[in-house]
Design an enzyme around this catalytic site. Structure first.
Site, short mmCIF file in Angstrom:
data_model
loop_
_atom_site.label_atom_id
_atom_site.label_comp_id
_atom_site.label_asym_id
_atom_site.label_seq_id
_atom_site.Cartn_x
_atom_site.Cartn_y
_atom_site.Cartn_z
N CYS A 24 1.28 18.55 -23.01
CA CYS A 24 0.10 19.40 -23.33
C CYS A 24 -0.04 20.59 -22.40
CB CYS A 24 -1.16 18.54 -23.29
SG CYS A 24 -1.65 18.08 -21.62
N CYS A 49 2.47 19.43 -17.50
CA CYS A 49 2.71 18.36 -18.47
C CYS A 49 3.63 18.85 -19.60
CB CYS A 49 1.38 17.90 -19.08
SG CYS A 49 1.59 16.65 -20.36
N GLN A 62 0.85 -1.20 0.00
CA GLN A 62 0.00 0.00 0.00
C GLN A 62 0.89 1.25 0.00
OE1 GLN A 62 -3.58 -0.54 2.90
NE2 GLN A 62 -1.95 -1.88 3.66
N ASN A 118 3.20 -6.61 13.54
CA ASN A 118 2.78 -5.25 13.88
C ASN A 118 2.86 -5.12 15.40
OD1 ASN A 118 1.31 -2.87 14.36
ND2 ASN A 118 -0.01 -3.21 12.57
N THR A 131 0.52 -2.74 8.68
CA THR A 131 -0.67 -2.05 8.19
C THR A 131 -1.77 -2.09 9.25
OG1 THR A 131 -2.37 -1.93 6.44
CG2 THR A 131 -1.53 -4.13 6.99
N SER A 132 -2.52 -1.00 9.34
CA SER A 132 -3.63 -0.93 10.31
C SER A 132 -4.83 -1.70 9.80
CB SER A 132 -4.01 0.54 10.56
OG SER A 132 -4.35 1.15 9.32
N ALA A 172 8.70 -4.49 12.27
CA ALA A 172 9.05 -5.28 11.07
C ALA A 172 10.56 -5.41 10.90
CB ALA A 172 8.44 -4.62 9.84
N CYS A 216 -0.45 13.36 -15.95
CA CYS A 216 -1.13 14.54 -16.50
C CYS A 216 -2.64 14.43 -16.30
CB CYS A 216 -0.82 14.67 -17.99
SG CYS A 216 -1.69 16.10 -18.72
N HIS A 244 -1.47 1.46 -4.28
CA HIS A 244 -1.86 2.87 -4.15
C HIS A 244 -0.96 3.79 -4.94
CE1 HIS A 244 -3.89 1.74 -0.06
NE2 HIS A 244 -4.55 1.27 -1.09
C1 BV8 Z 1 -11.77 2.30 -3.54
C2 BV8 Z 1 -3.23 7.92 -0.82
C3 BV8 Z 1 -13.60 1.84 -4.83
C4 BV8 Z 1 -1.87 7.67 -1.30
C5 BV8 Z 1 -4.46 6.25 0.39
C6 BV8 Z 1 -14.89 -1.17 1.42
C7 BV8 Z 1 -14.55 -1.65 0.18
C8 BV8 Z 1 -13.98 -0.81 -0.78
C9 BV8 Z 1 -13.72 0.54 -0.46
C10 BV8 Z 1 -14.07 1.01 0.79
C11 BV8 Z 1 -14.64 0.17 1.71
N1 BV8 Z 1 -14.87 0.91 2.82
C12 BV8 Z 1 -14.44 2.17 2.62
C13 BV8 Z 1 -13.94 2.26 1.39
C14 BV8 Z 1 -13.38 3.48 0.81
C15 BV8 Z 1 -11.89 3.65 1.10
C16 BV8 Z 1 -11.47 3.14 2.44
O1 BV8 Z 1 -10.94 2.05 2.55
N2 BV8 Z 1 -11.67 3.95 3.46
C17 BV8 Z 1 -11.26 3.54 4.79
C18 BV8 Z 1 -10.39 4.62 5.39
C19 BV8 Z 1 -12.50 3.26 5.60
N3 BV8 Z 1 -11.12 3.00 0.06
C20 BV8 Z 1 -10.90 3.68 -1.08
O2 BV8 Z 1 -11.36 4.77 -1.33
C21 BV8 Z 1 -10.04 2.99 -2.11
N4 BV8 Z 1 -10.70 3.04 -3.36
O3 BV8 Z 1 -12.15 1.49 -2.77
O4 BV8 Z 1 -12.40 2.57 -4.68
C22 BV8 Z 1 -14.41 2.55 -5.79
C23 BV8 Z 1 -15.51 1.90 -6.24
C24 BV8 Z 1 -16.30 2.54 -7.14
C25 BV8 Z 1 -15.98 3.82 -7.59
C26 BV8 Z 1 -14.84 4.46 -7.11
C27 BV8 Z 1 -14.05 3.82 -6.20
C28 BV8 Z 1 -8.72 3.73 -2.28
C29 BV8 Z 1 -7.82 3.45 -1.10
C30 BV8 Z 1 -6.48 4.19 -1.28
C31 BV8 Z 1 -6.56 5.49 -0.56
N5 BV8 Z 1 -5.28 6.19 -0.60
N6 BV8 Z 1 -3.46 7.12 0.38
C32 BV8 Z 1 -0.94 8.38 -0.38
O5 BV8 Z 1 -0.96 9.62 -0.39
O6 BV8 Z 1 -0.21 7.68 0.34
S1 BV8 Z 1 -4.68 5.22 1.69
C33 BV8 Z 1 -3.56 5.49 2.96
O7 BV8 Z 1 -3.82 4.50 3.94
C34 BV8 Z 1 -2.11 5.24 2.56
O8 BV8 Z 1 -1.90 5.22 1.19
C35 BV8 Z 1 -1.78 3.87 3.13
O9 BV8 Z 1 -1.22 3.09 2.14
C36 BV8 Z 1 -3.12 3.36 3.50
C37 BV8 Z 1 -3.15 2.29 4.56
O10 BV8 Z 1 -2.51 2.78 5.73
P1 BV8 Z 1 -1.39 1.86 6.41
O11 BV8 Z 1 -0.34 1.57 5.41
O12 BV8 Z 1 -2.02 0.69 7.06
O13 BV8 Z 1 -0.77 2.87 7.48
P2 BV8 Z 1 -1.37 3.23 8.92
O14 BV8 Z 1 -0.67 4.44 9.38
O15 BV8 Z 1 -2.86 3.21 8.87
O16 BV8 Z 1 -0.93 1.98 9.83
C38 BV8 Z 1 0.45 1.73 10.05
C39 BV8 Z 1 0.54 0.45 10.87
O17 BV8 Z 1 1.92 0.13 11.06
C40 BV8 Z 1 -0.06 0.58 12.26
O18 BV8 Z 1 -0.89 -0.55 12.51
C41 BV8 Z 1 1.16 0.54 13.20
O19 BV8 Z 1 0.88 -0.13 14.42
C42 BV8 Z 1 2.14 -0.26 12.39
N7 BV8 Z 1 3.55 0.00 12.66
C43 BV8 Z 1 4.13 1.15 13.11
N8 BV8 Z 1 5.47 0.96 13.19
C44 BV8 Z 1 5.73 -0.30 12.76
C45 BV8 Z 1 4.51 -0.92 12.43
N9 BV8 Z 1 4.43 -2.18 11.99
C46 BV8 Z 1 5.59 -2.87 11.87
N10 BV8 Z 1 6.80 -2.35 12.16
C47 BV8 Z 1 6.91 -1.09 12.61
N11 BV8 Z 1 8.12 -0.58 12.92
ZN ZN Z 2 -0.62 16.23 -20.76
#
Ligand code: BV8
Ligand code: ZN
Length: 254
Positions: free
Chosen positions: A156, A153, A106, A219, A194-195, A237, A132, A124
């Site tokens: 264009c 771009c 992700q 995690n 990942t959370s 990790a 563009c 992602h």
């Molecule tokens: C979509 C932008 C469909 C890029 C990001 C059910 C089904 C389908 C969709 C949904 C659904 N319910 C809700 C949705 C919509 C939504 C969603 O999931 N919302 C959530 C918040 C409820 N999903 C979407 O919109 C997705 N698209 O489903 O489209 C659709 C259908 C029809 C028409 C149109 C669309 C798109 C999802 C992508 C969103 N973009 N970011 C960027 O700028 O980075 S998501 C964002 O969260 C990040 O990109 C990241 O990748 C992602 C996940 O986060 P994590 O990687 O888990 O990070 P987090 O901080 O949360 O957790 C870190 C973890 O690490 C913690 O647990 C911590 O304890 C642990 N940790 C810390 N240190 C360590 C460690 N672990 C190990 N070692 C360590 N040292």
């Molecule tokens: Zn262009």
């Protein structure tokens, strides 16, 4: 957790990976925390004090592209000085120890490729890619210049956007179909840093479990998917993955 118990745990996971034909890893921001890149939902995460829906949705970009670009350019300025850590390198080692390996990430930081991982699915997108808004041309983001100007771009002259997937946007069909196939066919899945709250990525862990894979969560914290995992390793990790590789190699030596 006592040292002996940790060893036993690593040996058990190593044994599962060694016996697997296909290993799949589902990765989140936590693996890059030890490279100095903030996670999203942690106390000092990217979303702390900020709204993901003001910074990572197409509506936010349409409403205020400058603010979305400023957030992205700031992240890029941080990213260019970051390097893969022991966790990324351990994933490369595991990939080379098993017959088939799929890395589903992700993360948008490019550190898996920098570490040498080969079979990577970036669900992602990638923060260092510009796309563009008019002709969809994709270019590698400039890292030499400053991080102040919004890219235009070269074809264009329309405004570019960051090559990441925002909330409410479809993932690349190719990436999610390959990730889904990997989740269905793997015998072991490591769910690392990942959370497990973002879909459809989080659903891949459930899919793997449903299809009989041995699932391991690495995690320090519990997640909504902890309860369905075969094993949870409450370690960073960067410590757990190298320990698993070490156990895989020593199982080699018999
Ligand atoms: C979509 C932008 C469909 C890029 C990001 C059910 C089904 C389908 C969709 C949904 C659904 N319910 C809700 C949705 C919509 C939504 C969603 O999931 N919302 C959530 C918040 C409820 N999903 C979407 O919109 C997705 N698209 O489903 O489209 C659709 C259908 C029809 C028409 C149109 C669309 C798109 C999802 C992508 C969103 N973009 N970011 C960027 O700028 O980075 S998501 C964002 O969260 C990040 O990109 C990241 O990748 C992602 C996940 O986060 P994590 O990687 O888990 O990070 P987090 O901080 O949360 O957790 C870190 C973890 O690490 C913690 O647990 C911590 O304890 C642990 N940790 C810390 N240190 C360590 C460690 N672990 C190990 N070692 C360590 N040292
Ligand atoms: Zn262009």
């Amino acid at each position: 957790m006592a040292a002996k118990a940790i060893d036993d745990c690593m040996v058990a996971v190593a044994d599962r990976l060694r016996r697997a034909q296909h290993v799949c890893c589902l990765i989140g921001a936590g693996i890059s925390a030890e490279s100095g890149i903030p996670t999203f939902r942690g106390p000092d995460g990217f979303w702390a004090g900020r709204s993901a829906f003001d910074l990572a949705t197409p509506e936010a970009f349409a409403r205020d592209p400058e603010t979305v670009w400023r957030f992205c350019l700031w992240r890029r300025s941080q990213l260019v000085t970051k390097r893969p850590n022991a966790g990324h390198h351990a994933l490369v080692a595991i990939e080379r120890l098993v017959p088939q390996f799929t890395l589903v990430t992700q993360n948008v930081d490019g550190l898996h490729r920098a570490a040498g991982s080969a079979n990577i699915l970036e669900l992602h997108g990638n923060l260092m890619v510009d796309r563009c808004t008019a002709c969809a041309l994709e270019t590698q983001a400039a890292t030499d210049g400053g991080f102040e100007t919004i890219p235009i771009c070269p074809e264009c002259r329309a405004m570019m956007r960051p090559g990441v997937v925002w909330f409410g946007e479809m993932l690349s069909l190719d990436a999610i179909q390959k990730a889904d196939a990997a989740a269905r066919s793997c015998q072991a899945m490591l769910v690392v840093g990942t959370s497990s709250v973002v879909h459809p990525a989080a659903g891949l862990a459930e899919m793997a479990r449903l299809h009989g894979a041995f699932t391991v969560e690495i995690n320090p914290e519990e997640t909504p998917l902890s309860r369905i995992m075969n094993m949870c390793i409450r370690m960073p990790a960067g410590e757990a993955l190298p320990a698993i590789v070490e156990a895989m190699n020593s199982s080699d030596r018999g």
